[in-house]
Design a protein around this motif. Structure first.
Motif, PDB file in Angstrom:
ATOM      1  N   TYR A  75       0.842  -1.206   0.000  1.00 17.49           N
ATOM      2  CA  TYR A  75       0.000   0.000   0.000  1.00 17.49           C
ATOM      3  C   TYR A  75       0.874   1.252   0.000  1.00 17.49           C
ATOM      4  CZ  TYR A  75      -4.800  -1.731   0.553  1.00 17.49           C
ATOM      5  OH  TYR A  75      -6.045  -2.281   0.349  1.00 17.49           O
ATOM      6  N   HIS A  76       2.024   1.166   0.630  1.00 24.20           N
ATOM      7  CA  HIS A  76       2.941   2.309   0.719  1.00 24.20           C
ATOM      8  C   HIS A  76       3.618   2.594  -0.628  1.00 24.20           C
ATOM      9  CE1 HIS A  76       5.898   5.041   2.443  1.00 24.20           C
ATOM     10  NE2 HIS A  76       6.855   4.310   1.888  1.00 24.20           N
ATOM     11  N   VAL A  77       4.179   1.577  -1.272  1.00 21.71           N
ATOM     12  CA  VAL A  77       4.953   1.792  -2.504  1.00 21.71           C
ATOM     13  C   VAL A  77       4.126   1.661  -3.783  1.00 21.71           C
ATOM     14  CG1 VAL A  77       7.155   1.148  -1.465  1.00 21.71           C
ATOM     15  CG2 VAL A  77       5.794  -0.593  -2.635  1.00 21.71           C
ATOM     16  N   LYS A  78       3.023   0.925  -3.714  1.00 23.67           N
ATOM     17  CA  LYS A  78       2.117   0.754  -4.863  1.00 23.67           C
ATOM     18  C   LYS A  78       2.808   0.184  -6.104  1.00 23.67           C
ATOM     19  CE  LYS A  78      -0.673   4.650  -3.307  1.00 23.67           C
ATOM     20  NZ  LYS A  78       0.131   5.248  -2.279  1.00 23.67           N
ATOM     21  N   GLU A  79       3.787  -0.688  -5.887  1.00 24.47           N
ATOM     22  CA  GLU A  79       4.479  -1.319  -7.015  1.00 24.47           C
ATOM     23  C   GLU A  79       5.127  -2.623  -6.582  1.00 24.47           C
ATOM     24  OE1 GLU A  79       8.959   0.460  -7.052  1.00 24.47           O
ATOM     25  OE2 GLU A  79       7.444   1.653  -8.072  1.00 24.47           O
ATOM     26  N   MET A  81       8.482  -4.749  -8.047  1.00 25.38           N
ATOM     27  CA  MET A  81       9.629  -4.794  -8.950  1.00 25.38           C
ATOM     28  C   MET A  81       9.552  -3.695 -10.009  1.00 25.38           C
ATOM     29  SD  MET A  81      10.051  -8.951  -9.216  1.00 25.38           S
ATOM     30  CE  MET A  81      11.625  -8.892 -10.038  1.00 25.38           C
ATOM     31  N   GLY A  82       9.178  -2.498  -9.562  1.00 22.96           N
ATOM     32  CA  GLY A  82       9.143  -1.338 -10.445  1.00 22.96           C
ATOM     33  C   GLY A  82       7.882  -1.176 -11.274  1.00 22.96           C
ATOM     34  N   LYS A  83       6.945  -2.117 -11.167  1.00 20.62           N
ATOM     35  CA  LYS A  83       5.708  -2.039 -11.944  1.00 20.62           C
ATOM     36  C   LYS A  83       4.541  -1.681 -11.019  1.00 20.62           C
ATOM     37  CE  LYS A  83       7.264  -5.238 -15.441  1.00 20.62           C
ATOM     38  NZ  LYS A  83       7.047  -6.474 -16.145  1.00 20.62           N
ATOM     39  N   PRO A  84       3.730  -0.698 -11.403  1.00 21.65           N
ATOM     40  CA  PRO A  84       2.617  -0.269 -10.560  1.00 21.65           C
ATOM     41  C   PRO A  84       1.602  -1.386 -10.329  1.00 21.65           C
ATOM     42  CG  PRO A  84       2.790   1.106 -12.540  1.00 21.65           C
ATOM     43  CD  PRO A  84       3.803   0.017 -12.658  1.00 21.65           C
ATOM     44  N   ILE A  85       0.998  -1.379  -9.142  1.00 19.38           N
ATOM     45  CA  ILE A  85      -0.067  -2.330  -8.829  1.00 19.38           C
ATOM     46  C   ILE A  85      -1.247  -1.570  -8.230  1.00 19.38           C
ATOM     47  CG2 ILE A  85       1.488  -4.285  -8.447  1.00 19.38           C
ATOM     48  CD1 ILE A  85       0.900  -3.853  -5.381  1.00 19.38           C
ATOM     49  N   THR A  86      -2.394  -2.211  -8.273  1.00 21.35           N
ATOM     50  CA  THR A  86      -3.603  -1.646  -7.682  1.00 21.35           C
ATOM     51  C   THR A  86      -3.748  -2.128  -6.242  1.00 21.35           C
ATOM     52  OG1 THR A  86      -4.951  -3.536  -8.366  1.00 21.35           O
ATOM     53  CG2 THR A  86      -4.757  -1.685  -9.942  1.00 21.35           C
ATOM     54  N   ARG A  87      -4.650  -1.487  -5.513  1.00 17.62           N
ATOM     55  CA  ARG A  87      -4.960  -1.954  -4.157  1.00 17.62           C
ATOM     56  C   ARG A  87      -5.540  -3.365  -4.214  1.00 17.62           C
ATOM     57  NH1 ARG A  87      -5.672   2.596  -0.143  1.00 17.62           N
ATOM     58  NH2 ARG A  87      -6.884   1.097   1.033  1.00 17.62           N
ATOM     59  N   LYS A  88      -6.315  -3.641  -5.251  1.00 19.62           N
ATOM     60  CA  LYS A  88      -6.901  -4.974  -5.409  1.00 19.62           C
ATOM     61  C   LYS A  88      -5.797  -6.028  -5.525  1.00 19.62           C
ATOM     62  CE  LYS A  88     -10.232  -7.520  -8.182  1.00 19.62           C
ATOM     63  NZ  LYS A  88     -11.213  -7.466  -9.262  1.00 19.62           N
ATOM     64  N   ARG A  89      -4.748  -5.735  -6.280  1.00 17.13           N
ATOM     65  CA  ARG A  89      -3.617  -6.669  -6.424  1.00 17.13           C
ATOM     66  C   ARG A  89      -2.892  -6.830  -5.092  1.00 17.13           C
ATOM     67  NH1 ARG A  89      -1.197 -11.034  -7.706  1.00 17.13           N
ATOM     68  NH2 ARG A  89       0.865 -10.881  -8.611  1.00 17.13           N
TER      69      ARG A  89
END
Length: 99
Positions: A75-79, A81-89
């Motif tokens: 939740y803090h970094v939202k990624e 390995m350098g790729k963005p992720i969603t809260r759902k992920r």
């Protein structure tokens, strides 16, 4: 099966609510030897609270304590390995880590 590769070592902060990681830990996503991983660094501060309090009453806190820290980190970094992720992920990875 996914896996954590090291123990969770934390120290309480002076505010009585937060904890600081003394050593980094890594989580392998999806399966034990996956090349996709999340590394939570030394010094990261967590409150273990971005997940429902019900998890604090699980019988084996040592087994389940890493997943909330991992979730807080995501939740803090939202990624990953350098790729963005969603809260759902991030939530899905948290559930995977609890298994």
């Amino acid at each position: 099966m996914s896996s954590f590769t090291s123990p969770l070592i934390v120290s309480p902060m002076s505010d009585g609510k937060n904890w600081r990681l003394n050593k980094p830990f890594t989580y392998r996503i999806g399966k034990k030897y996956s090349r996709h991983f999340i590394k939570v660094p030394r010094g990261f501060e967590t409150d273990f609270a971005s997940v429902p309090r019900i998890f604090f009453f699980l019988p084996d806190w040592a087994t389940y304590s890493k997943a909330p820290v991992l979730h807080d980190w995501l939740y803090h970094v939202k990624e990953i390995m350098g790729k963005p992720i969603t809260r759902k992920r991030a939530d899905a990875i948290f559930l995977e880590a609890m298994m």
